[in-house]
Write a protein that holds these residues in place. Structure first.
Motif, PDB file in Angstrom:
ATOM      1  N   ALA A  87       0.675  -1.197   0.180  1.00 13.08           N
ATOM      2  CA  ALA A  87       0.130  -0.075   0.069  1.00 13.08           C
ATOM      3  C   ALA A  87       0.937   1.351  -0.018  1.00 13.08           C
ATOM      4  O   ALA A  87       0.508   2.289  -0.647  1.00 13.08           O
ATOM      5  CB  ALA A  87      -0.989   0.118   1.250  1.00 13.08           C
ATOM      6  N   ALA A  88       1.786   1.229   0.822  1.00 13.47           N
ATOM      7  CA  ALA A  88       2.882   2.358   0.974  1.00 13.47           C
ATOM      8  C   ALA A  88       3.539   2.452  -0.269  1.00 13.47           C
ATOM      9  O   ALA A  88       3.576   3.898  -0.779  1.00 13.47           O
ATOM     10  CB  ALA A  88       3.807   2.049   2.163  1.00 13.47           C
ATOM     11  N   SER A  89       3.890   1.513  -1.094  1.00 13.34           N
ATOM     12  CA  SER A  89       4.509   1.468  -2.318  1.00 13.34           C
ATOM     13  C   SER A  89       3.774   2.178  -3.422  1.00 13.34           C
ATOM     14  O   SER A  89       4.033   3.234  -4.131  1.00 13.34           O
ATOM     15  CB  SER A  89       4.964   0.134  -3.094  1.00 13.34           C
ATOM     16  N   VAL A  90       2.424   1.817  -3.299  1.00 14.21           N
ATOM     17  CA  VAL A  90       1.288   2.320  -4.228  1.00 14.21           C
ATOM     18  C   VAL A  90       1.088   4.035  -4.009  1.00 14.21           C
ATOM     19  O   VAL A  90       1.174   4.739  -4.616  1.00 14.21           O
ATOM     20  CB  VAL A  90      -0.016   1.641  -4.293  1.00 14.21           C
ATOM     21  N   ARG A  91       1.083   4.274  -2.672  1.00 15.55           N
ATOM     22  CA  ARG A  91       0.673   5.624  -2.423  1.00 15.55           C
ATOM     23  C   ARG A  91       2.001   6.496  -2.772  1.00 15.55           C
ATOM     24  O   ARG A  91       1.830   7.431  -3.191  1.00 15.55           O
ATOM     25  CB  ARG A  91       0.780   5.690  -0.664  1.00 15.55           C
ATOM     26  N   GLY A  92       3.207   5.989  -2.916  1.00 12.49           N
ATOM     27  CA  GLY A  92       4.662   6.443  -3.231  1.00 12.49           C
ATOM     28  C   GLY A  92       4.538   6.859  -4.755  1.00 12.49           C
ATOM     29  O   GLY A  92       4.608   8.049  -4.996  1.00 12.49           O
ATOM     30  N   LYS A  98       1.310  12.509  -8.994  1.00 10.76           N
ATOM     31  CA  LYS A  98       0.638  13.963  -8.639  1.00 10.76           C
ATOM     32  C   LYS A  98       1.659  14.966  -8.949  1.00 10.76           C
ATOM     33  O   LYS A  98       1.547  16.137  -9.521  1.00 10.76           O
ATOM     34  CB  LYS A  98       0.156  14.033  -7.262  1.00 10.76           C
ATOM     35  N   GLU A  99       2.881  14.812  -8.432  1.00 14.80           N
ATOM     36  CA  GLU A  99       4.088  15.629  -8.543  1.00 14.80           C
ATOM     37  C   GLU A  99       4.432  15.963 -10.264  1.00 14.80           C
ATOM     38  O   GLU A  99       4.500  17.170 -10.464  1.00 14.80           O
ATOM     39  CB  GLU A  99       5.258  15.179  -7.753  1.00 14.80           C
ATOM     40  N   GLN A 100       4.424  14.816 -10.892  1.00 18.14           N
ATOM     41  CA  GLN A 100       4.561  14.916 -12.154  1.00 18.14           C
ATOM     42  C   GLN A 100       3.531  15.649 -13.034  1.00 18.14           C
ATOM     43  O   GLN A 100       3.746  16.470 -13.890  1.00 18.14           O
ATOM     44  CB  GLN A 100       4.630  13.627 -12.826  1.00 18.14           C
ATOM     45  N   VAL A 101       2.185  15.417 -12.406  1.00 11.27           N
ATOM     46  CA  VAL A 101       1.401  16.297 -13.135  1.00 11.27           C
ATOM     47  C   VAL A 101       1.503  17.709 -13.057  1.00 11.27           C
ATOM     48  O   VAL A 101       1.178  18.566 -13.754  1.00 11.27           O
ATOM     49  CB  VAL A 101      -0.272  15.839 -12.804  1.00 11.27           C
ATOM     50  N   ILE A 102       1.714  18.064 -11.827  1.00 12.23           N
ATOM     51  CA  ILE A 102       1.966  19.754 -11.523  1.00 12.23           C
ATOM     52  C   ILE A 102       3.020  20.108 -12.256  1.00 12.23           C
ATOM     53  O   ILE A 102       2.833  21.118 -12.627  1.00 12.23           O
ATOM     54  CB  ILE A 102       2.144  19.540  -9.911  1.00 12.23           C
ATOM     55  N   CYS A 103       3.969  19.174 -12.281  1.00 12.81           N
ATOM     56  CA  CYS A 103       5.137  19.852 -12.863  1.00 12.81           C
ATOM     57  C   CYS A 103       5.128  19.973 -14.539  1.00 12.81           C
ATOM     58  O   CYS A 103       5.277  20.997 -15.028  1.00 12.81           O
ATOM     59  CB  CYS A 103       6.350  18.666 -13.068  1.00 12.81           C
ATOM     60  N   VAL A 104       4.216  19.043 -15.155  1.00 13.25           N
ATOM     61  CA  VAL A 104       3.752  19.312 -16.385  1.00 13.25           C
ATOM     62  C   VAL A 104       2.789  20.467 -16.663  1.00 13.25           C
ATOM     63  O   VAL A 104       2.997  21.269 -17.772  1.00 13.25           O
ATOM     64  CB  VAL A 104       3.141  18.034 -16.806  1.00 13.25           C
ATOM     65  N   GLN A 105       1.986  20.439 -15.695  1.00 13.66           N
ATOM     66  CA  GLN A 105       0.905  21.835 -15.797  1.00 13.66           C
ATOM     67  C   GLN A 105       1.851  23.078 -15.788  1.00 13.66           C
ATOM     68  O   GLN A 105       1.633  24.090 -16.701  1.00 13.66           O
ATOM     69  CB  GLN A 105      -0.101  21.663 -14.623  1.00 13.66           C
TER      70      GLN A 105
END
Lengths: 475, 127
Positions: A87-92, A98-105
């Motif tokens: 679960a932790a790995s998936v959360r990671g 999310k970070e990537q999406v922000i970066c791309v935006q």
């Protein structure tokens, strides 16, 4: 983990590229091939991402199945540990996504901003190119016009449409220019200059044509030919007029000089047999030398006025008084030929702001011309007219002389123009009336005019603006 | 050397005068004219041995005058010296038909005119 990181990076880069390509392709910044490549890249990296998720889901399913089948032997705390770790790995991962999406935006925002700036710059460059008075035509490697400014459209009579570039031959009628563009593209000449003359509105118009071949950075292939056409018709006319003037001046100077030379040689050779002949030869030399002097003085004065170098001393004077003084100076010459002069009564308030010497020269020149070209027993009338409404005063000199043939009237103020038919009445330099025109029009902002009927007489006149003070006192 | 007759044609008085005096002083009998028409009439009447003419004159130009001379049997062979200005040009075929013996460009010296006249007369005599 290393492999995953690499995939993440490529995924991010792929998205970035895909969105960049998407936006730029819309604006036509990148070529079609680049758009295709980027789209394929984006698809590939997107597929990689899905595969990754799929693999992880498969792994989880397997672990879960194993745990279920071995429920009896695997301790419960071990189960929960594995599940928590997963679960932790998936959360990671989701956090990273999310970070990537922000970066791309963010990148997207920056890019669209840059595109706006580029768009503005592009329209600004278009405005600049269109503001150039020279005609600018750019053609591509296939010989199609891909850019043309307003001057080019006007010159060649086409409407440039960037969406459908047409061949040069279709847009530009002049074969000579088509050939130059073609030759420049084939020879890849960086800079070549030609002079071409086109017919425009029935008149020949000469252009200084500069062609430059712009090579493609990567392939080194000839890409575009930039053609700039600068209208040099006026410059050429001025140069021609200057040449004509110089050759005319030298010819005019040579004539009296030739007489001086010939008569001096005759004196030296003892060809004058008596005292009277010798005296006559000396008189010819003297009068020709004076003529030479007048010619040089006239040429210099015209040249000084034209170049604006002449010193003008303007003061307020009564034009009637200037005319009266000039008449006094010419009277004896007129009496010799038995020609009567009618001078006007002075007009009050005909104050003009003039260089007195120069305007006197104008009046004397018109009067002496009238005497020269009027047969004995003729008559000369001087008239002055004050036009208060227009703030002008007009002086006319009318003679009962030989007149000027209709075809010559329009040219009498031209430099060195001599009325051939009237040559026998008087010798002149052909500069006097040009000087008169320059003094009236260039120096005093007035106007000169002439009307004439052959064998009846001529009227020469000029109009000068009243001085401001005079205009006020009149009102 | 006696009775050599010259016709001097020019609308410029000073040129006519200077050339006439130079020739007269050197044994020529000189007639003068101020345009081509006058000159043609005189040429028919006087039958000069040599003609010195300007090319640009009112009424009838020097070229027209010579063309008229050449078309008349009596004057067709008269040697002509033409006085020209700078930039003077006539078409080649027209020039050939004129058969001008010598061209002198203005400004010229009276000595030069006399020398040319002598040379042209010698050439004509030799032919």
């Amino acid at each position: 983990m290393k492999r995953e990181t690499a995939i993440w990076i490529s995924l991010g880069a792929g998205n970035l590229l895909a969105s960049a390509v998407g936006v730029t392709a819309g604006l036509g910044v990148l070529p079609k091939q680049a758009v295709v490549i980027a789209t394929v890249l984006a698809l590939l990296t997107g597929t990689g991402f899905l595969l990754l998720i799929w693999r992880h889901l498969g792994k989880l399913r397997k672990i879960s199945q194993t745990l279920d089948s071995q429920a009896m032997i695997v301790p419960a705390d071990f189960r929960s540990t594995v599940l928590e770790e997963t679960a932790a790995s998936v959360r990671g991962y989701s956090l990273k996504v999310k970070e990537q999406v922000i970066c791309v935006q963010e990148e997207n925002q920056a890019l669209s901003l840059q595109l706006q700036v580029l768009g503005r710059r592009k329209s600004n460059i278009e405005e600049i190119i269109n503001s150039i008075r020279d005609a600018v035509v750019v053609s591509d490697d296939k010989g199609r016009v891909i850019l043309a400014n307003h001057s080019a459209e006007k010159l060649f009579g086409f409407k440039f449409d960037p969406q459908s570039p047409k061949p040069v031959a279709e847009m530009i009628g002049e074969e000579a220019l088509q050939l130059l563009i073609q030759r420049c593209r084939q020879s890849r000449t960086a800079h070549v200059r030609h002079e071409l003359t086109f017919e425009r509105g029935g008149e020949p118009v000469t252009f200084d044509v500069v062609l430059s071949c712009v090579l493609d950075d990567t392939s080194g292939e000839a890409a575009q030919v930039v053609t700039v056409l600068h209208d040099v018709t006026r410059e050429k006319e001025i140069a021609q007029a200057k040449n004509d003037f110089v050759s005319h001046v030298s010819h005019e100077l040579k004539t009296p000089l030739a007489s001086i030379n010939a008569y001096a040689e005759m004196l030296v050779d003892g060809e004058a047999e008596d005292e009277d002949t010798r005296n006559q030869f000396c008189e010819v030399i003297q009068s020709q030398a004076q003529r030479l002097g007048r010619l040089i003085e006239d040429i210099l004065n015209i040249s000084r006025i034209e170049s604006g170098l002449i010193k003008v001393h303007k003061e307020t004077h009564s034009l009637a008084l200037v005319v009266r003084d000039s008449v006094e100076m010419i009277k004896s010459y007129a009496q010799e030929k038995n020609i009567s002069i009618d001078a006007p009564a002075p007009i009050l308030y005909d104050q003009v702001y003039i260089d007195r010497d120069m305007v006197s020269q104008v009046v004397i020149n018109l009067l002496s011309n009238a005497v020269k070209y009027t047969p004995a027993g003729g008559h000369i009338t001087i008239n002055s007219e004050l036009n208060e409404a227009d703030g002008q005063v007009t002086v006319t000199v009318t003679d009962t002389g030989v007149g000027i043939p209709a075809e010559d009237v329009d040219h009498v103020f031209d430099k060195f123009y001599r009325v051939e038919a009237n040559n026998k009445y008087a010798k002149g330099t052909g500069l006097g009336l040009n000087l008169v025109k320059q003094i009236v029009e260039t120096v005093h902002s007035g106007a000169i005019f002439v009307t004439s009927v052959q064998n009846e007489g001529s009227t020469f006149g000029f109009t000068l603006p009243l001085s401001v003070d005079a205009a006020q006192s009149v009102s | 050397m006696e009775n050599r007759k010259a016709l001097v044609v020019d609308d410029e008085f000073h040129i006519v005068q200077v050339v006439s005096i130079k020739l007269k002083n050197n044994g020529f009998e000189v007639t003068t004219a101020e345009n081509g028409q006058m000159a043609y009439d005189l040429a028919c009447e006087v039958k000069p041995d040599v003609i010195i003419t300007d090319y640009q004159m009112p009424v009838m130009s020097g070229v027209e005058f010579i063309e008229k001379l050449r078309s008349n049997e009596e004057t067709a062979a008269t040697p002509v010296i033409m006085l020209t200005a700078r930039g003077f040009a006539i078409e080649d075929d027209r020039k050939d038909a004129l058969r001008v013996s010598a061209y002198l460009s203005k400004p010229f010296s009276p000595r030069e005119v006399l020398q040319t006249v002598d040379d042209v007369l010698k050439q004509t005599a030799a032919v």
